[in-house]
Design a protein around this motif. Structure first.
Motif, PDB file in Angstrom:
ATOM      1  N   GLN A   2     -12.921   5.555   5.610  1.00 50.09           N
ATOM      2  CA  GLN A   2     -12.891   6.672   5.859  1.00 50.09           C
ATOM      3  C   GLN A   2     -14.903   6.674   6.529  1.00 50.09           C
ATOM      4  O   GLN A   2     -15.397   6.255   6.255  1.00 50.09           O
ATOM      5  CB  GLN A   2     -13.144   7.397   4.202  1.00 50.09           C
ATOM      6  CG  GLN A   2     -13.556   9.034   4.722  1.00 50.09           C
ATOM      7  CD  GLN A   2     -13.953  10.208   3.905  1.00 50.09           C
ATOM      8  OE1 GLN A   2     -12.551   9.690   3.569  1.00 50.09           O
ATOM      9  NE2 GLN A   2     -14.200  11.590   4.447  1.00 50.09           N
ATOM     10  N   GLU A  12      -5.369  10.391  -1.188  1.00 55.93           N
ATOM     11  CA  GLU A  12      -4.879  10.312  -2.035  1.00 55.93           C
ATOM     12  C   GLU A  12      -3.537   9.435  -3.125  1.00 55.93           C
ATOM     13  O   GLU A  12      -3.614   8.275  -3.402  1.00 55.93           O
ATOM     14  CB  GLU A  12      -5.575  10.765  -2.721  1.00 55.93           C
ATOM     15  CG  GLU A  12      -6.779  11.848  -2.778  1.00 55.93           C
ATOM     16  CD  GLU A  12      -6.779  12.940  -3.308  1.00 55.93           C
ATOM     17  OE1 GLU A  12      -6.278  13.200  -4.262  1.00 55.93           O
ATOM     18  OE2 GLU A  12      -8.680  13.448  -2.783  1.00 55.93           O
ATOM     19  N   TRP A  13      -2.267  10.246  -2.313  1.00 56.59           N
ATOM     20  CA  TRP A  13      -1.060   9.474  -3.234  1.00 56.59           C
ATOM     21  C   TRP A  13      -1.010   8.054  -2.392  1.00 56.59           C
ATOM     22  O   TRP A  13       0.079   7.541  -3.054  1.00 56.59           O
ATOM     23  CB  TRP A  13      -0.047  10.421  -2.252  1.00 56.59           C
ATOM     24  CG  TRP A  13       1.372   9.810  -2.535  1.00 56.59           C
ATOM     25  CD1 TRP A  13       2.091   9.769  -3.806  1.00 56.59           C
ATOM     26  CD2 TRP A  13       2.171   9.558  -1.803  1.00 56.59           C
ATOM     27  NE1 TRP A  13       3.603   9.665  -3.574  1.00 56.59           N
ATOM     28  CE2 TRP A  13       3.693   9.271  -2.183  1.00 56.59           C
ATOM     29  CE3 TRP A  13       2.538   9.341  -0.369  1.00 56.59           C
ATOM     30  CZ2 TRP A  13       4.154   8.675  -1.621  1.00 56.59           C
ATOM     31  CZ3 TRP A  13       3.193   8.785  -0.109  1.00 56.59           C
ATOM     32  CH2 TRP A  13       4.851   8.359  -0.363  1.00 56.59           C
ATOM     33  N   GLU A  71      -2.820   5.302  -1.820  1.00 60.59           N
ATOM     34  CA  GLU A  71      -4.038   4.564  -2.626  1.00 60.59           C
ATOM     35  C   GLU A  71      -3.665   4.519  -3.729  1.00 60.59           C
ATOM     36  O   GLU A  71      -3.119   3.132  -4.198  1.00 60.59           O
ATOM     37  CB  GLU A  71      -5.495   5.849  -2.017  1.00 60.59           C
ATOM     38  CG  GLU A  71      -6.731   4.663  -2.796  1.00 60.59           C
ATOM     39  CD  GLU A  71      -7.389   5.020  -2.107  1.00 60.59           C
ATOM     40  OE1 GLU A  71      -8.622   3.753  -2.479  1.00 60.59           O
ATOM     41  OE2 GLU A  71      -7.804   6.027  -2.134  1.00 60.59           O
ATOM     42  N   ALA A  72      -2.496   4.947  -4.404  1.00 63.28           N
ATOM     43  CA  ALA A  72      -2.331   5.350  -5.640  1.00 63.28           C
ATOM     44  C   ALA A  72      -1.398   5.056  -6.061  1.00 63.28           C
ATOM     45  O   ALA A  72      -0.811   3.898  -6.821  1.00 63.28           O
ATOM     46  CB  ALA A  72      -2.514   6.785  -6.499  1.00 63.28           C
ATOM     47  N   ASP A 127      -4.254   0.373 -11.416  1.00 60.34           N
ATOM     48  CA  ASP A 127      -5.061   1.574 -10.554  1.00 60.34           C
ATOM     49  C   ASP A 127      -5.181   0.351  -8.949  1.00 60.34           C
ATOM     50  O   ASP A 127      -5.651  -0.298  -9.055  1.00 60.34           O
ATOM     51  CB  ASP A 127      -5.646   2.615 -11.317  1.00 60.34           C
ATOM     52  CG  ASP A 127      -6.952   1.493 -11.952  1.00 60.34           C
ATOM     53  OD1 ASP A 127      -7.164   0.695 -11.608  1.00 60.34           O
ATOM     54  OD2 ASP A 127      -7.432   2.654 -13.384  1.00 60.34           O
ATOM     55  N   VAL A 128      -6.211   1.732  -8.722  1.00 57.64           N
ATOM     56  CA  VAL A 128      -6.934   1.242  -7.061  1.00 57.64           C
ATOM     57  C   VAL A 128      -8.217   0.717  -7.475  1.00 57.64           C
ATOM     58  O   VAL A 128      -7.803  -0.668  -6.987  1.00 57.64           O
ATOM     59  CB  VAL A 128      -7.477   2.311  -6.351  1.00 57.64           C
ATOM     60  CG1 VAL A 128      -8.045   2.282  -5.008  1.00 57.64           C
ATOM     61  CG2 VAL A 128      -6.087   3.517  -5.931  1.00 57.64           C
ATOM     62  N   THR A 160      -5.628  15.408   2.474  1.00 55.93           N
ATOM     63  CA  THR A 160      -6.310  14.628   1.453  1.00 55.93           C
ATOM     64  C   THR A 160      -5.747  14.024   0.818  1.00 55.93           C
ATOM     65  O   THR A 160      -5.806  12.632  -0.302  1.00 55.93           O
ATOM     66  CB  THR A 160      -7.819  15.087   1.116  1.00 55.93           C
ATOM     67  OG1 THR A 160      -8.477  15.406   2.296  1.00 55.93           O
ATOM     68  CG2 THR A 160      -8.451  14.516  -0.007  1.00 55.93           C
ATOM     69  N   ALA A 161      -4.896  15.194   0.052  1.00 58.78           N
ATOM     70  CA  ALA A 161      -3.466  14.181  -0.997  1.00 58.78           C
ATOM     71  C   ALA A 161      -2.691  13.202  -0.579  1.00 58.78           C
ATOM     72  O   ALA A 161      -2.667  12.653  -1.416  1.00 58.78           O
ATOM     73  CB  ALA A 161      -3.006  15.987  -1.571  1.00 58.78           C
TER      74      ALA A 161
END
Length: 184
Positions: free
Chosen positions: A25, A13-14, A16-17, A171-172, A9-10
């Motif tokens: 998902q 997130e990385w 995507e950022a 940002d996203v 999950t981390a």
């Protein structure tokens, strides 16, 4: 294996950022795997907005940990087995997962179909000066439809491009609005 799921999950997130990507998902994206396990708990596909860059699909299962599909032809398993007798070191597994993801997104991943004489599917991860890993399997282990799709979808020479970086200071949400259709 909760640590494994948390690290996956981390990583998503990385990604995507840090990169310009689309994230989906949905349990249905587990079909990116060459062999879909019966017990999918979570599946996330991360697609870079560059057609010559390899996508990644993370599939989490309760028993086996993480399946990571990269590009078009290969699944990586963390751990490979998952049984108690193998007693895999979680730190080593997470290091391998992170290295694999980092190598794919930096353009160090390649895949190729060797249609003659042996009918092989080959893959290679290469981070120069750090580590290299490669493998091959028979084309017969992959569905004919996937082989046909792959012949059209592989990048030149089978070498996947680095993922496009998100501009600093965005940002996203900023990136999503840049790519939204007019009038939205």
């Amino acid at each position: 294996m909760a640590v494994v799921g948390g690290r996956a999950t981390a990583l998503v997130e990385w990604l995507e950022a840090t990169f310009i990507v689309d994230v989906e998902q949905n349990l249905d994206v587990a079909t990116d795997l060459l062999r879909v396990p019966d017990d999918v708990a979570k599946a996330v596909r991360v697609v870079p907005r560059k057609p010559t860059a390899a996508s990644l699909t993370f599939v989490l299962t309760p028993f086996r940990g993480i399946f990571l599909h990269a590009g078009l032809l290969h699944d990586f398993h963390f751990p490979v087995c998952g049984c108690d007798a193998c007693d895999d070191d979680v730190t080593d597994l997470m290091d391998d997962l992170e290295w694999t993801v980092r190598t794919v997104v930096s353009g160090g991943y390649s895949e190729r179909l060797d249609l003659w004489p042996g009918q092989w599917v080959e893959n290679k991860l290469n981070e120069p000066g750090v580590r290299m890993s490669s493998g091959r399997s028979r084309i017969g282990e992959i569905s004919p439809a996937r082989v046909k799709f792959t012949r059209k979808g592989l990048p030149p020479a089978g070498i996947w491009s680095p993922w496009p970086l998100r501009p600093q200071g965005t940002d996203v949400a900023d990136s999503a609005s840049e790519h939204a259709p007019a009038g939205h």
